[in-house]
Design an enzyme around this catalytic site. Structure first.
Site, short mmCIF file in Angstrom:
data_model
loop_
_atom_site.label_atom_id
_atom_site.label_comp_id
_atom_site.label_asym_id
_atom_site.label_seq_id
_atom_site.Cartn_x
_atom_site.Cartn_y
_atom_site.Cartn_z
N CYS A 1 39.40 -16.40 18.04
CA CYS A 1 39.90 -15.79 19.27
C CYS A 1 41.35 -16.18 19.52
CB CYS A 1 39.05 -16.23 20.45
SG CYS A 1 37.36 -15.62 20.40
N HIS B 1 36.35 -21.44 16.02
CA HIS B 1 36.77 -21.27 17.40
C HIS B 1 38.29 -21.36 17.52
CE1 HIS B 1 33.19 -20.86 19.77
NE2 HIS B 1 32.63 -21.96 19.30
#
Length: 411
Positions: free
Chosen positions: A254, A198
């Site tokens: 991301c 993440h």
């Protein structure tokens, strides 16, 4: 003073989330084992990651002792093989492009020691669990060993399916492993970092980001220990490097376009990107209208705030980055998406994978001797038509007329 978030971000399918309104600001650089004195920080969290397919966790390979004492763990276009890129000069090079005139860098011949740090976090048992990150690390480890001669004992592998507490990708272990990666690096050494997990964004506190946000990555214990900010990673892994040391970085997460705070960003044509506030203003306005139409008032607010920060300090932020974040070393990073984009998991070859990690390995298996720009183009070709994310290439120095091969084979 630390700020608590007002609400968690919405659920999503990817490895990150839109910029939060408030988030735990970067902590002072600290490389001692966590926790420090005082209470743990509060954070906004990555979103739950919804997957419709199973992904068994791979069995780590047999243990080999390492200096760090870690166990080890299609839509593609038809291209002809790229022409072999020229080798760069070995003498010191001038930066130009706004950097101090006396400041120089040096390419690496990649004939020295090789080290790799591979981090894959599935966030097992957490609401934001991913499926492909541990697979990414397993595949990257095999690829580096078989194709480029990285020895197992010179790899540190951190995944959240391991039993050894030193091999769990906690914040303390990640920071310590990053220090291990670059410690005593000498000219012509080849260092490699791969992160799959993440990522997100947090308000920039030191004025070095054009859009007003720092990129962050999330260790497995982020709810207690907090995230790791791009400024901190740059300070640990880039700033100490000597001239002629190669560091190749893959961030499959991301909002990772500038996850290592490297100042030079290239397009697929090799042209150094410059801020275009007029174009970005139109894009931000469209994003704000779209968010409003979807009832996403927080998206409207963050888009407006982000654009105002760009307009006020975008150019000065880039100059500050060029002046302070360049390096005499040879640092190159491929990231899974732009700062404002999310990165996707994919299902390839019968298992869950990160899209960038999969495309990076596939492209180099097909054409091993690619330049950075050729590799960026071939990665994008692998992803084209499947994903909206656009992988990015950034460097600690301008590439110039000489283009080094993406990864050098053993001498």
């Amino acid at each position: 003073m630390y700020h608590r978030h007002s609400a968690p971000p919405p659920p999503g399918r990817s490895r990150g989330y839109p910029p939060p309104q408030q988030q735990w600001p970067p902590q002072p650089y600290q490389y001692l084992p966590y926790p420090p004195q005082g209470p743990p920080p509060a954070h906004t969290f990555p979103p739950p990651a919804h997957r419709s397919y199973p992904s068994p966790y791979p069995t780590p390979p047999p243990h080999s002792p390492s200096p760090y004492q870690y166990p080890h763990h299609g839509h593609s276009q038809s291209w002809s093989a790229p022409a072999l890129p020229p080798r760069p000069p070995l003498e010191a090079q001038q930066f130009g492009n706004g950097a101090p005139s006396h400041y120089r860098f040096q390419y690496s011949a990649c004939t020295g020691r090789r080290r790799a740090l591979l981090i894959g976090i599935n966030y097992i048992g957490q609401p934001n669990q991913l499926r492909g990150c541990i697979n990414d690390v397993t595949n990257m480890s095999t690829f580096l060993h078989e194709r480029y001669g990285y020895r197992r004992e010179d790899m540190v592998i951190l995944t959240d399916d391991q039993k050894n507490p030193l091999s769990i990708p906690t914040k303390a272990n990640i920071l310590r492993a990053m220090q291990w990666l670059v410690k005593d690096a000498q000219p012509n050494d080849s260092l490699f970092l791969h992160f799959s997990g993440h990522g997100g964004r947090t308000p920039d506190l030191d004025g070095d980001e054009e859009d007003g946000y720092d990129d962050v990555i999330y260790p497995v214990d982020y709810r207690v220990a907090g995230h790791i900010v791009d400024d901190e990673m740059h300070n640990i892994m880039v700033r100490p490097l000597r001239p002629g040391v190669r560091l190749t970085v893959i961030f499959d997460s991301c909002h990772s376009g500038t996850a290592l705070d490297l100042p030079y960003v290239y397009s697929t044509q090799g042209i150094l990107k410059e801020p275009n506030l007029a174009k970005e203003a139109a894009q931000d306005l469209f994003s704000a209208i779209s968010s409003y139409g979807k009832g996403d008032l927080s998206g409207v607010a963050m888009t407006a705030i982000g654009f105002l920060k760009k307009a006020a300090k975008g150019d000065s932020a880039r100059k500050r980055t060029v002046m302070t974040k360049t390096s005499p070393a040879d640092v190159v990073m491929f990231s899974g998406s732009k700062d404002t984009q999310t990165s996707a998991d994919t299902f390839q070859d019968g298992e869950a994978r990160g899209a960038l990690s999969w495309a990076f390995i596939k492209s180099l298996r097909q054409w091993p001797n690619q330049s950075y720009l050729q590799l960026l183009n071939s990665i994008r070709a692998q992803l084209e038509g499947k994903y909206t994310q656009k992988p990015q290439l950034s460097c600690s120095h301008p590439l110039g007329a000489w283009v080094m091969r993406a990864i050098e084979e053993p001498a």
